[in-house]
Write an enzyme that holds these catalytic residues in place. Structure first.
Site, short mmCIF file in Angstrom:
data_model
loop_
_atom_site.label_atom_id
_atom_site.label_comp_id
_atom_site.label_asym_id
_atom_site.label_seq_id
_atom_site.Cartn_x
_atom_site.Cartn_y
_atom_site.Cartn_z
CB VAL A 131 -47.91 -34.60 20.40
CG1 VAL A 131 -49.00 -33.59 20.73
CG2 VAL A 131 -48.12 -35.89 21.20
CB ALA A 134 -43.79 -44.29 16.36
CB ALA A 137 -49.15 -46.33 17.32
CD GLN A 138 -51.51 -40.22 14.36
OE1 GLN A 138 -50.79 -40.15 13.36
NE2 GLN A 138 -52.64 -39.53 14.44
CG ASP A 288 -38.31 -49.72 20.88
OD1 ASP A 288 -37.22 -49.61 20.28
OD2 ASP A 288 -39.39 -49.42 20.35
#
Length: 501
Positions: A131, A134, A137-138, A288
């Site tokens: 969904v 980045a 990672a995802q 972040d």
């Protein structure tokens, strides 16, 4: 990677930027001096075709995506500063936050099973497609066997190797900048690069992120300005992280701020206060906080995700930060200047009153004005010029703090363009000052310092077997000292209120 290979990749990065007309974009030709304009024209000879199409932000986003995770991190930072680089440019870079191309779901499933040592079905009732994607990672939408909806983060294949290669290129670039650009030396390019590299390396172990999420979740719960999803520890490994699903809509979604009932001014206030409360009160903060890592829900609820970068401040840095912010809030530029000297941010050879005068020149034109009336690009240019006059250098230990402050202010401006950061900061800073810099607090620290001095003296002048006896005596001395100053404390609390209010 050898030095030659790193140099080759650096040249390759320049080539990619030039091919996309993102190194010296044509839209800025009028601003370049003649020599730079000639160089830009020469570089443009190698750009063309599809790579040259689109707006500057679109071209830069394409180039940074090809350059890898460290470059993408830079793009994410730039995308938060629409007030500096323009709304269109920032929006074009926004896709770097959480909309990068995903890798195959089956690859993610295999990685989860390898990392956790168990079948996906033994933990998740359902496991969906990615969904959000980045740089490192995802995230996948999944449901636990007990029915809880969760987000499962999985590192990209071979990302460690890519980050290591990028790190060597960044370190080489920093060395070259420091060598060939003396003016950039005060930005401490090598120390800055080392800080960025270390932070990125820590993001590659999702067990550390799980610990950061757990620690910051507890910190956030104390203040109530921001929340964090709970960690599902059964779904945590070096390359896998499972968190409960974040409530609300991702702030990177253009529709997130159009939710019915959303109180945008209060939301912007909460974001600023959440960051400052974490940094000042607890000495640990989410480092972040770009839009891709923030979820919002009506009326003014904020949930943070992605705890891969955690910033920390020691007591001295927290005190300096609070005093600087308080000085600006009170427009006490002499105090702000003195703190800079006490902290070592400005070399002692300079004049405190002169530095205070320079700070006044920057602060007075913008104090109390809404964000929409302040040109941040102009303000940052002025700050850079003035700090150069006083030989201020970048402090590597404060890089994450400065980067996060810049990001948070940019996001708060996007949430509510008229936002007043100073008004939002006031209650958090005021509370910290009353608690930590009041006369009562000073008396407490004096007693603590005296006790520590007694311990140090005992160890210096007595043999080891006598230290235990000295510590017992020191305990009684401390009690007498506390008795002597105890009468001052109640009065000191009243004095603190008089000073601050």
């Amino acid at each position: 990677m050898s030095g030659a290979a790193a140099f080759g990749r650096l040249i390759g990065a320049g080539w990619i930027l030039a091919r996309n007309d993102a190194l010296l974009p044509r839209e800025l030709d009028a601003l370049y001096p003649p020599s730079v304009r000639s160089l830009a024209a020469a570089l443009r000879l190698v750009s063309g075709g599809p790579a040259r199409q689109g707006r500057p932000g679109e071209r830069l986003a394409r180039a940074l995506e090809r350059l890898g995770p460290v470059a993408i991190k830079l793009g994410q930072l730039l995308s938060t500063r629409a007030d500096v680089f323009g709304a269109e440019f920032a929006q074009d870079l926004a896709r770097l936050k959480d909309r990068l191309p995903p890798f195959d779901t089956e690859v993610a499933r295999r990685e989860i099973e390898r990392s956790l040592g168990r079948p996906v079905e033994s933990l998740f009732a359902t496991f969906g497609a990615a969904v959000a994607g980045a740089s490192l990672a995802q995230a996948h939408d999944a449901v636990l066997l007990d029915g809880r909806r969760v987000a499962v983060k999985v590192l990209r294949p071979n990302i460690e190797r890519r980050v290591a290669a990028d790190a060597e290129v960044l370190a080489l670039a920093a060395r070259l900048v420091e060598r060939w650009s003396p003016a950039a030396g005060r930005l401490e390019p090598r120390a800055l690069a080392a800080t960025v590299i270390r932070a990125t390396e820590l993001e590659l172990d999702l067990r550390l992120e799980a610990a950061g999420a757990d620690e910051l979740g507890a910190v956030m719960a104390e203040d109530g300005y921001m929340g964090a999803p709970k960690v599902v520890w059964d779904g945590v490994a070096k390359r896998v992280l499972t968190l409960e699903w974040a409530h609300g809509a991702a702030l990177s979604d253009p529709q997130a701020l159009q939710q019915p009932g959303l109180d945008r001014p209060a939301l912007a206030d909460k974001l600023i206060r959440a960051f400052l409360a974490q940094a000042l009160d607890h000495g640990v903060f989410h480092a972040d906080l770009h839009e891709g890592n923030l979820f919002v829900a009506a009326p003014c609820e904020i949930t943070a995700v992605d705890f891969g970068i955690v910033g920390r401040l020691g007591p001295p840095e927290r005190r300096y930060l609070a005093e600087i912010l308080w000085g600006f809030l009170e427009r006490d530029y002499e105090r702000v200047a003195r703190v800079h000297f006490d902290a070592g941010y400005v070399p002692q050879g300079h004049s405190v009153p002169a530095f205070a005068q320079a700070l006044r020149a920057v602060g007075e034109p913008v104090f109390g004005r809404p964000a929409s009336e302040v040109s941040m690009s102009r303000l940052m240019t002025q700050l850079f010029e003035i700090t150069a006059l006083f030989d201020m250098r970048l402090r590597p230990e404060l890089v994450l703090l400065q980067k996060t402050m810049m990001t948070v202010e940019g996001v708060s401006r996007r949430i509510y363009p008229q936002h007043d950061m100073w008004a939002a900061a006031d209650p958090v800073v005021r509370r910290w000052m009353l608690r930590e810099l009041s006369p009562a607090a000073r008396v407490r620290r004096l007693a603590e310092d005296a006790a520590q001095a007694l311990r140090n003296l005992a160890r210096m002048v007595q043999p080891p077997e006598a230290v235990a006896v000295a510590e017992a005596r020191e305990a009684s001395s401390s009690a007498l000292l506390w008795f002597a100053v105890g009468a001052l404390v109640s009065g000191a609390a009243f004095a603190a209120a008089k000073i601050l209010f």
